[in-house]
Design a protein around this motif. Structure first.
Motif, mmCIF file in Angstrom:
data_model
loop_
_atom_site.group_PDB
_atom_site.id
_atom_site.type_symbol
_atom_site.label_atom_id
_atom_site.label_comp_id
_atom_site.label_asym_id
_atom_site.label_seq_id
_atom_site.Cartn_x
_atom_site.Cartn_y
_atom_site.Cartn_z
ATOM 1 N N GLY A 1 0.816 -1.210 0.000
ATOM 2 C CA GLY A 1 0.000 0.000 0.000
ATOM 3 C C GLY A 1 0.849 1.257 0.000
ATOM 4 N N ASN A 2 0.201 2.385 -0.253
ATOM 5 C CA ASN A 2 0.885 3.667 -0.148
ATOM 6 C C ASN A 2 1.387 3.876 1.279
ATOM 7 O OD1 ASN A 2 -1.195 3.951 -2.432
ATOM 8 N ND2 ASN A 2 0.113 5.711 -2.758
ATOM 9 N N ARG A 3 2.544 4.460 1.406
ATOM 10 C CA ARG A 3 3.120 4.702 2.736
ATOM 11 C C ARG A 3 2.178 5.511 3.624
ATOM 12 N NH1 ARG A 3 8.384 4.304 4.072
ATOM 13 N NH2 ARG A 3 9.868 3.454 2.559
ATOM 14 N N HIS A 4 1.509 6.526 3.022
ATOM 15 C CA HIS A 4 0.717 7.456 3.840
ATOM 16 C C HIS A 4 -0.522 6.804 4.448
ATOM 17 C CE1 HIS A 4 -1.638 7.794 0.054
ATOM 18 N NE2 HIS A 4 -2.633 8.069 0.881
ATOM 19 N N LEU A 5 -0.874 5.585 3.996
ATOM 20 C CA LEU A 5 -2.059 4.927 4.540
ATOM 21 C C LEU A 5 -1.807 4.309 5.915
ATOM 22 C CD1 LEU A 5 -3.358 3.263 1.251
ATOM 23 C CD2 LEU A 5 -4.290 5.282 2.404
ATOM 24 N N ASP A 6 -0.553 4.199 6.309
ATOM 25 C CA ASP A 6 -0.195 3.735 7.663
ATOM 26 C C ASP A 6 -0.824 2.391 8.033
ATOM 27 O OD1 ASP A 6 1.373 5.978 8.123
ATOM 28 O OD2 ASP A 6 -0.285 7.152 8.943
ATOM 29 N N TYR A 7 -0.747 1.428 7.105
ATOM 30 C CA TYR A 7 -1.325 0.116 7.381
ATOM 31 C C TYR A 7 -0.625 -0.579 8.542
ATOM 32 C CZ TYR A 7 -4.037 0.223 3.017
ATOM 33 O OH TYR A 7 -4.923 0.536 2.015
ATOM 34 N N HIS A 8 0.632 -0.214 8.810
ATOM 35 C CA HIS A 8 1.357 -0.880 9.895
ATOM 36 C C HIS A 8 0.674 -0.665 11.245
ATOM 37 C CE1 HIS A 8 2.909 3.243 9.992
ATOM 38 N NE2 HIS A 8 3.244 3.030 11.252
ATOM 39 N N ILE A 9 -0.036 0.468 11.405
ATOM 40 C CA ILE A 9 -0.735 0.732 12.675
ATOM 41 C C ILE A 9 -1.884 -0.257 12.850
ATOM 42 C CG2 ILE A 9 -2.098 2.428 13.943
ATOM 43 C CD1 ILE A 9 -0.473 4.616 12.542
ATOM 44 N N LYS A 10 -2.655 -0.473 11.773
ATOM 45 C CA LYS A 10 -3.765 -1.423 11.827
ATOM 46 C C LYS A 10 -3.252 -2.847 12.065
ATOM 47 C CE LYS A 10 -7.149 0.987 8.889
ATOM 48 N NZ LYS A 10 -6.518 2.300 8.870
ATOM 49 N N LEU A 11 -2.177 -3.195 11.373
ATOM 50 C CA LEU A 11 -1.650 -4.553 11.512
ATOM 51 C C LEU A 11 -1.078 -4.797 12.908
ATOM 52 C CD1 LEU A 11 0.068 -4.933 8.019
ATOM 53 C CD2 LEU A 11 -2.111 -5.891 8.764
ATOM 54 N N LYS A 12 -0.497 -3.780 13.504
ATOM 55 C CA LYS A 12 0.006 -3.940 14.872
ATOM 56 C C LYS A 12 -1.133 -4.191 15.847
ATOM 57 C CE LYS A 12 2.939 -1.765 18.367
ATOM 58 N NZ LYS A 12 3.789 -0.600 18.712
ATOM 59 N N LYS A 13 -2.256 -3.491 15.672
ATOM 60 C CA LYS A 13 -3.418 -3.700 16.542
ATOM 61 C C LYS A 13 -3.956 -5.119 16.421
ATOM 62 C CE LYS A 13 -5.120 1.074 16.647
ATOM 63 N NZ LYS A 13 -6.237 1.995 16.247
ATOM 64 N N LEU A 14 -3.980 -5.647 15.190
ATOM 65 C CA LEU A 14 -4.596 -6.948 14.951
ATOM 66 C C LEU A 14 -3.642 -8.114 15.165
ATOM 67 C CD1 LEU A 14 -6.631 -6.155 11.713
ATOM 68 C CD2 LEU A 14 -7.558 -6.615 13.979
ATOM 69 N N PHE A 15 -2.391 -7.973 14.732
ATOM 70 C CA PHE A 15 -1.456 -9.088 14.727
ATOM 71 C C PHE A 15 -0.322 -8.930 15.732
ATOM 72 C CE2 PHE A 15 -3.499 -9.284 10.604
ATOM 73 C CZ PHE A 15 -3.615 -10.636 10.329
ATOM 74 N N GLY A 16 -0.222 -7.763 16.349
ATOM 75 C CA GLY A 16 0.856 -7.527 17.301
ATOM 76 C C GLY A 16 2.106 -6.944 16.680
ATOM 77 N N GLY A 17 2.074 -6.721 15.368
ATOM 78 C CA GLY A 17 3.235 -6.130 14.706
ATOM 79 C C GLY A 17 3.252 -6.468 13.236
ATOM 80 N N ALA A 18 4.138 -5.828 12.502
ATOM 81 C CA ALA A 18 4.308 -6.079 11.073
ATOM 82 C C ALA A 18 5.739 -5.747 10.690
ATOM 83 C CB ALA A 18 3.325 -5.247 10.254
ATOM 84 N N LYS A 19 6.256 -6.498 9.743
ATOM 85 C CA LYS A 19 7.634 -6.310 9.292
ATOM 86 C C LYS A 19 7.627 -5.694 7.896
ATOM 87 C CE LYS A 19 11.886 -8.922 8.387
ATOM 88 N NZ LYS A 19 12.492 -10.280 8.364
ATOM 89 N N VAL A 20 8.491 -4.712 7.686
ATOM 90 C CA VAL A 20 8.641 -4.127 6.357
ATOM 91 C C VAL A 20 9.461 -5.091 5.511
ATOM 92 C CG1 VAL A 20 9.559 -2.220 4.997
ATOM 93 C CG2 VAL A 20 8.499 -1.765 7.219
ATOM 94 N N LEU A 21 8.822 -5.635 4.471
ATOM 95 C CA LEU A 21 9.492 -6.593 3.586
ATOM 96 C C LEU A 21 10.209 -5.901 2.437
ATOM 97 C CD1 LEU A 21 6.702 -9.336 3.363
ATOM 98 C CD2 LEU A 21 8.608 -9.172 4.979
ATOM 99 N N ALA A 22 9.669 -4.762 2.010
ATOM 100 C CA ALA A 22 10.287 -3.980 0.933
ATOM 101 C C ALA A 22 9.601 -2.628 0.900
ATOM 102 C CB ALA A 22 10.148 -4.682 -0.412
ATOM 103 N N SER A 23 10.261 -1.637 0.311
ATOM 104 C CA SER A 23 9.647 -0.316 0.218
ATOM 105 C C SER A 23 10.351 0.504 -0.849
ATOM 106 C CB SER A 23 9.707 0.425 1.559
ATOM 107 O OG SER A 23 11.045 0.690 1.938
ATOM 108 N N ASP A 24 9.663 1.524 -1.325
ATOM 109 C CA ASP A 24 10.285 2.560 -2.135
ATOM 110 C C ASP A 24 9.746 3.897 -1.641
ATOM 111 O OD1 ASP A 24 7.729 2.841 -3.219
ATOM 112 O OD2 ASP A 24 8.230 1.901 -5.131
ATOM 113 N N LYS A 25 9.906 4.954 -2.412
ATOM 114 C CA LYS A 25 9.506 6.277 -1.941
ATOM 115 C C LYS A 25 7.999 6.388 -1.713
ATOM 116 C CE LYS A 25 13.350 8.795 -4.061
ATOM 117 N NZ LYS A 25 13.745 9.841 -5.045
ATOM 118 N N LYS A 26 7.206 5.572 -2.421
ATOM 119 C CA LYS A 26 5.756 5.715 -2.359
ATOM 120 C C LYS A 26 5.057 4.534 -1.705
ATOM 121 C CE LYS A 26 1.797 7.035 -5.230
ATOM 122 N NZ LYS A 26 1.311 7.343 -6.613
#
Length: 403
Positions: A369-394
């Motif tokens: 997803g787009n970085r600005h959507l902050d999915y990591h916050i939702k995933l932390k609430k549900l799963f206890g955390g999330a790992k960044v597997l890959a990323s670029d500027k967007k």
């Protein structure tokens, strides 16, 4: 959510499915629906049209079933590309005691429901007396629907479309002119307006430009050939989120993979390229998306079609409701952030919740997803955390496991 539709001395209770996930400010109808209802009721009162079994009313793109419910007494044909719209219609027909047989869970009678990939059930002696079209977000979908309608129209058929003023563009009107005939519009009212198109006598049957086809490279470097029906997201090229996901996907042969919100199915097809023995369940709420995914499995790995399933569903609820549930080990997800014309995050939130519910223990959810959507916050609430597997500027790919 406002659910009481009061109009023309009639009241309906209408919801947007799934009701529990909708924002309180939303409702199941808009001013374009009101314009359509007012216009057709006037035609009826003036006996200007005769809507019968051989000359039915056909309704396209009814977002949440408002028109299907209102005109259920006319036994209309109701055509949609959306599982959620179809489910909304069913809930609203039942909620207003409009079903002919409420005990038959598969029936929508008196409304005849068709998906966007089914032909109209009309013979050569039948033609719609009135066609109503809610202008969809995707012009390609509108174009395909107008092409599909051409064989069934006569000069007596009334073709009426409606939408918000901002959605009735020159491009929209040009499609009606090209495929139907002379086209005019009404004055704007409550930020919506009607379109009137008169079928021409010397009608020419056009060939559909859909599906569009293009190629991309999968994770293993194999070239994938992808067909895209008219209403598929990123129909003309690989979207950026899917591209970065393809570059970093991992799948093993014993995985049961869900391609959630599959679109043309590129992620699921790529899973078959990586691990030919895996099973893939393609899930989307668009019937054209599921048909595109089916075509793309056949295009690339026809011998693997038996390992695949294509499920129309609101997120994963239809898989969760199964007995027994499929033993899903990996969910791949590129979530949408809009429903019809509304920007929303409730779909992504439900996708993540449903993935957690469906996954086997230690199963993985992989999200792009787009970085600005902050999915990591939702995933932390549900799963206890999330790992960044890959990323670029967007974009960012996040992975998490069910504990």
């Amino acid at each position: 959510m406002n659910t009481e539709f009061l109009f023309a001395d009639r009241q309906l209770s209408l919801i947007r499915y799934p009701q529990k996930h909708q924002h309180v400010s939303l409702q199941a109808w808009d001013s374009a629906d009101e314009l359509i209802i007012e216009y057709i009721e006037n035609l009826q009162s003036e006996s200007a049209v005769a809507i019968t079994q051989d000359s039915p009313l056909a309704i396209y793109n009814d977002d949440f079933g408002t028109l299907g419910c209102w005109f259920s007494y006319l036994k209309p044909l109701w055509i949609s590309d959306s599982y959620i719209a179809t489910r909304s219609l069913k809930e609203n027909l039942a909620g207003n005691a409009l079903l002919d047989n409420a005990s038959d869970h598969a029936s929508f009678e008196p409304v005849t429901v068709l998906t966007s990939v089914q032909p109209l059930p009309l013979n050569s002696n039948q033609t719609p007396s009135v066609v109503v079209i809610k202008v969809p977000r995707a012009l390609a979908l509108l174009e395909q629907q107008l092409i599909d309608l051409q064989p069934y129209l006569t000069t007596q058929t009334r073709v009426i479309a409606a939408g918000k003023v901002k959605s009735i563009t020159k491009s929209v009107l040009a499609l009606f002119e090209k495929y139907i005939g002379e086209t005019t519009t009404s004055l704007a009212k409550k930020k919506s307006r009607l379109i009137f198109s008169t079928p021409r006598q010397d009608k020419k049957q056009h060939t559909s430009p859909y599906p569009t086809r293009w190629e991309c490279k999968g994770t293993s470097g194999v070239a994938l050939t992808l067909d895209n029906l008219a209403n598929v997201f990123s129909r003309q090229s690989l979207d950026i989120g899917a591209r970065i996901m393809l570059e970093h996907m991992t799948v093993s042969s014993n995985d049961v993979v869900v391609d959630l919100g599959c679109g043309n199915g590129v992620l699921g097809v790529n899973a078959l390229a990586i691990a030919p023995d895996c099973k893939v369940i393609f899930v989307d709420e668009s019937y054209m998306a599921l048909e595109s995914a089916r075509l793309n499995v056949l295009n690339n790995f026809p011998d693997k079609i038996g390992q695949c399933e294509f499920v129309a569903s609101n997120c994963l609820e239809n898989l969760i409701a199964r007995e027994p549930r499929p033993k899903v080990t990996k969910v791949l997800c590129n979530p949408p952030f809009h429903q019809q014309n509304v920007i929303t995050d409730h779909i992504a939130w439900q996708m993540f919740n449903d993935a957690r519910e469906l996954l086997m223990k230690s199963g993985h959810l992989v999200v792009v997803g787009n970085r600005h959507l902050d999915y990591h916050i939702k995933l932390k609430k549900l799963f206890g955390g999330a790992k960044v597997l890959a990323s670029d500027k967007k974009f960012v790919i996040l992975g998490t496991a069910k504990r």
